[in-house]
Scaffold this motif. Structure first.
Motif, mmCIF file in Angstrom:
data_model
loop_
_atom_site.group_PDB
_atom_site.id
_atom_site.type_symbol
_atom_site.label_atom_id
_atom_site.label_comp_id
_atom_site.label_asym_id
_atom_site.label_seq_id
_atom_site.Cartn_x
_atom_site.Cartn_y
_atom_site.Cartn_z
ATOM 1 N N ASN A 164 0.674 -5.594 -8.032
ATOM 2 C CA ASN A 164 0.754 -7.047 -7.906
ATOM 3 C C ASN A 164 2.057 -7.584 -8.496
ATOM 4 N N TRP A 165 2.588 -6.877 -9.503
ATOM 5 C CA TRP A 165 3.813 -7.325 -10.156
ATOM 6 C C TRP A 165 5.040 -7.143 -9.279
ATOM 7 N N VAL A 166 4.962 -6.301 -8.257
ATOM 8 C CA VAL A 166 6.079 -6.172 -7.314
ATOM 9 C C VAL A 166 6.311 -7.507 -6.601
ATOM 10 N N GLN A 195 1.707 6.239 -7.026
ATOM 11 C CA GLN A 195 0.359 6.449 -7.561
ATOM 12 C C GLN A 195 -0.045 5.306 -8.495
ATOM 13 N N ALA A 196 0.117 4.070 -8.004
ATOM 14 C CA ALA A 196 -0.116 2.880 -8.824
ATOM 15 C C ALA A 196 -1.347 2.125 -8.345
ATOM 16 N N GLY A 197 -1.976 1.420 -9.286
ATOM 17 C CA GLY A 197 -3.145 0.622 -8.973
ATOM 18 C C GLY A 197 -2.780 -0.783 -8.531
ATOM 19 N N PRO A 230 0.814 -1.224 0.000
ATOM 20 C CA PRO A 230 0.000 0.000 0.000
ATOM 21 C C PRO A 230 0.850 1.277 0.000
ATOM 22 N N THR A 231 1.937 1.282 0.780
ATOM 23 C CA THR A 231 2.810 2.462 0.845
ATOM 24 C C THR A 231 3.503 2.698 -0.481
#
Length: 468
Positions: free
Chosen positions: A52-54, A45-47, A38-39
């Motif tokens: 999820n790809w991180v 500013q990502a959705g 979340p941070t």
């Protein structure tokens, strides 16, 4: 003679220390990064799909490259590959902490996964190679306990670091610890002797297996997200089939199919691992939803309750591994899988009024069951593999784990979509969530029941060691 024994004991201590630290780090990073998502999303500013790809980039590359690095380690030295993995882990942790954009963070996470694959494929192999057969269960149990410690400490410590110091410091801490492990590995670990072999690395097998495994894991874990994951799953399964056919004819295969043909213990121990992870990996995910949505607990309270399972696993994995040095691993591991089957079935009977003490008790019960299964099963896999293939054997076991985890989440997604039909996890959806939870746990209990028979079918391990 006394000095030689002392040097041997000192070397063994360093090997166990650095392998345990490396296993802790990779598990800690995997579980702690979820708290930072979340941070990270706020800063870039990502959705949700991009974020999820991180996580996914790391999982996909680490799974896809396990087998090639395991084979390289067997051919050219496990210590070399292990050191290279630690170097990459420290470097890409540092670069992740400095990433100026989300695409670059995802890229460094993918490279992070590749370096972690070097560690996954060699840490267990090094322990088995350097410790005698009668001590394997004990050291593998300690190593498994380190993994569970990383998994359980990750959410707690990762949350604290992210909250007070920021997500970049989370990667920075891993870079420092990775560097410490690398220094120990370089200065204290002697390279194991590598027997000269005329075998060549199977590059064509690697080029086929890497994208196929990545496609299967992504397709299975994202099965419910549309047509593309389903297509990738089918293509990946087809690619794995072609890979197996190619390897059966290759002169120097990446994966020696003969390992499965010649040893029922190796085959059924890996199958048991696949079934075990398929049936148990999603437990914490489902129970976390049950505690928050159905029982109305706060996330922090739910997290503390879920912590009891890995804590029990940490406490009992070393003695379970040591027990498998004296008893046949199939007896200890099959007992653990039987306990997990009972626990999964009990979860399928839980409702909104089940006493919280029973929830905690069943989590502890399953933690004990998985402790009995995991390190003895790892002992069985590695003890049934020829010494020249320890890296490949460790990589195959790691692949079974990741495939099982992906399949477990795919089953949950399928069942949740069937009952919830896209509904959000709100109190209004609690009855449907509870029903889907009961069905999922019943399905997993059936999987686990089949796994008991696979575990028992592996045959004797210690008798083969004595005869060898």
């Amino acid at each position: 003679m006394v000095d030689e024994n002392r040097r041997s004991e000192t070397r063994a201590t360093y090997i166990l220390t650095v392998c345990t630290l490396a296993s802790f780090l990779t598990a800690f990073m995997g579980s702690s990064i979820n708290l930072a998502i979340p941070t990270i999303g706020e800063e870039f500013q990502a959705g949700a799909l991009d974020l999820n790809w991180v996580v996914s980039a790391f999982l996909l590359t680490s799974a896809a490259f396990l087998l090639p690095f395991g084979r390289l380690a067997d051919l050219y030295g496990r210590t070399r590959v292990f050191r290279a993995g630690l170097c990459g882990y420290a470097l890409f942790s540092l670069l992740s902490s400095l990433a100026p954009s989300l695409p670059l963070l995802i890229a460094t996470r993918a490279l992070h996964g590749i370096s972690s694959a070097m560690i996954f494929s060699t840490a267990t192999a090094l322990l088995v190679a350097f410790f005698p057969a009668q001590a394997r269960g004990r050291v593998l149990g300690i190593n498994v306990a380190a993994v569970y410690t990383g998994l359980s400490a990750g959410p707690f410590l990762g949350g604290i670091i992210t909250h007070y110091l920021g997500w970049r410091l989370l990667f920075g801490v891993n870079a420092v610890l990775g560097l410490a492990a690398l220094i120990i590995a370089v200065t204290k670990l002697e390279g194991e002797p590598v027997t000269p072999r005329r075998e060549k690395f199977d590059l064509s097998g690697a080029l086929l297996s890497v994208p196929s495994l990545a496609a299967v894991i992504y397709g299975a874990s994202s099965f419910s997200l549309g047509f593309l994951p389903k297509l990738l799953l089918v293509l990946g399964l087809g690619g794995i089939l072609l890979f197996v056919l190619q390897e059966s004819r290759a002169p120097f295969p990446l994966l020696d199919v003969g390992l499965f043909k010649s040893s029922s213990a190796f085959t059924f121990s890996n199958l048991a691992a696949l079934i075990s992870y398929s049936s148990t990996y999603a437990v914490s995910y489902i129970i976390s939803l049950y505690l928050q949505v159905v029982r109305g607990l706060e996330a922090q309270t739910a997290g503390l309750i879920l912590l009891v399972q890995p804590v029990v696993q940490v406490l009992f994995s070393p003695p379970a591994g040591q027990l498998s040095d004296r008893l046949e691993p199939r007896i200890v591991a099959s007992t653990g899988m039987a306990l997990n089957t009972i626990g999964l079935f009990l979860f399928s009977l839980f409702n909104a009024r089940t006493p919280m003490a029973l929830v905690v008790a069943n989590l502890m019960f399953m933690g004990f069951g998985f402790a009995l299964f995991s390190s003895p099963n790892t002992n069985a896999v590695m003890s049934s593999a020829p010494r020249a293939y320890y890296g490949v054997a460790s990589s195959i076991l790691g692949t079974m784990r990741l495939l099982g985890q992906a399949f477990s989440m795919a089953v949950v997604a399928l069942i949740f979509n069937l009952y919830l039909k896209g509904s959000q996890f709100t109190p209004a959806a609690a009855p449907l969530l509870l029903r889907s939870m009961n069905v999922a746990f019943l399905v997993f209990a059936v999987f686990s029941l089949g796994g008991i028979f696979a575990s028992l079918a592996r045959g004797q391990i210690h008798r083969g060691e004595r005869e060898g």
